[in-house]
Design an enzyme around this catalytic site. Sequence first.
Site, PDB file in Angstrom:
ATOM      1  N   CYS A 113      51.824  34.588  35.154  1.00 54.15           N
ATOM      2  CA  CYS A 113      50.883  33.634  34.526  1.00 54.15           C
ATOM      3  C   CYS A 113      51.432  32.208  34.459  1.00 54.15           C
ATOM      4  CB  CYS A 113      50.494  34.125  33.134  1.00 54.15           C
ATOM      5  SG  CYS A 113      49.649  35.697  33.187  1.00 54.15           S
ATOM      6  N   HIS A 248      47.215  27.876  29.825  1.00 52.45           N
ATOM      7  CA  HIS A 248      46.946  29.178  30.422  1.00 52.45           C
ATOM      8  C   HIS A 248      45.950  29.914  29.526  1.00 52.45           C
ATOM      9  CE1 HIS A 248      47.231  33.058  32.101  1.00 52.45           C
ATOM     10  NE2 HIS A 248      47.953  33.572  31.134  1.00 52.45           N
ATOM     11  N   ASN A 278      41.536  36.109  31.638  1.00 52.14           N
ATOM     12  CA  ASN A 278      42.886  35.684  32.045  1.00 52.14           C
ATOM     13  C   ASN A 278      43.017  35.862  33.559  1.00 52.14           C
ATOM     14  OD1 ASN A 278      45.609  35.486  32.585  1.00 52.14           O
ATOM     15  ND2 ASN A 278      46.259  36.668  30.808  1.00 52.14           N
TER      16      ASN A 278
END
Length: 321
Positions: A113, A248, A278
Amino acid sequence: MMRSVITGSGSALPRTVLTNAELAERVDTSDKWIVERTGIHQRYIAQDDETTSSLAIDAARKALDAAGVDASEVDLIVLATATPDQTFPATATTVQHALGCNGGIAFDVAAVCSGFLYALATADSMLRTGMARRALVIGAETFSRILDWEDRTTCVLFGDGAGALVLEVQDVAGDGPGILSTRLHADGAHTDLLYVDGGPSTTQTVGHLRMKGREVFRHAVVNLAEVLGEVLDDAGFTACDIDWVVPHQANARILDATARKLGLPAEKVIITVDRHANTSAASVPLAFDTGVRDGRIKKGDLVMFEAMGGGFTWGASLVRL
Ligand code: UT7
């Protein structure tokens, strides 16, 4: 001074939306639980003909178009992904060939990520040291392919997509545009909290994502607040100077907690987790491009990128547009 300047952005999403209600028909979950715990309402899921490279190519073309740059002028592609088309070659080389800019540098970066922050920092260093002049920095993922669709604690959280930036080295004034400061970190002590239980060198399978969400959440809030402070100090700014935080997009509650720790109003945080969920390395450039195209993020703005993910890895970058 020589700085890497963002001159264009683009993003791409798969055709198919999967809503919370549809997920609740597959696993023991509910729209209410997902929305309350994460802020996610839906995610985009790649079909068989949509891949990490096809999403990356789509996003890259839009970024080149926005920057007014021809693909032949790109001499560096850094692509962040944890879900490459194949183990090798790097997905970046597939993108390079499709765009028609063969001959320059092209490689993938794996920091899950935080991958986009790692890719941005790598490209920035290479541009400022003269190894290249014009880069595409891409985050692209098809996390739907590594989810365990029977595990309600993870399958509701992720989606697919891609985002890309064009980065060009320019000689600018001190208060001019460009990447002002970046900090990256990793702490391999926590690999068991967020990982994939497969791989070519161990199981010879692709494996599935596994996460102890509550522990990851706890680390994320602390690590992100720390790294944001470091980057602001390095660049000589305070949180009040920031126009936009582009974080993020893991969980709306993490975004709220991080903004609160910095004393930043929630209106300065770009949030797309409600629509995209996500998307790992794609989430920061996807959110940035969303904010640029809807007119919120403008030239001259001071923008903070930040991310935290498996490894753990985390980082932040402060950019003047
Ligand atoms: O991108 C990389 C970084 N990743 C992250 O930053 C993720 C960070 N973590 C999170 O976002 C949150 O921890 C989650 C959204 C993953 C989970 O939220 P939580 O508030 O930490 O919930 P929890 O894991 O503590 O679970 C609470 C309860 C449990 O039931 P019991 O044990 O209390 O009876 C879970 O079994 O919720 C249950 N649960 C669910 N219930 C309905 C877990 N997943 C679901 C679900 N639907 N999908």
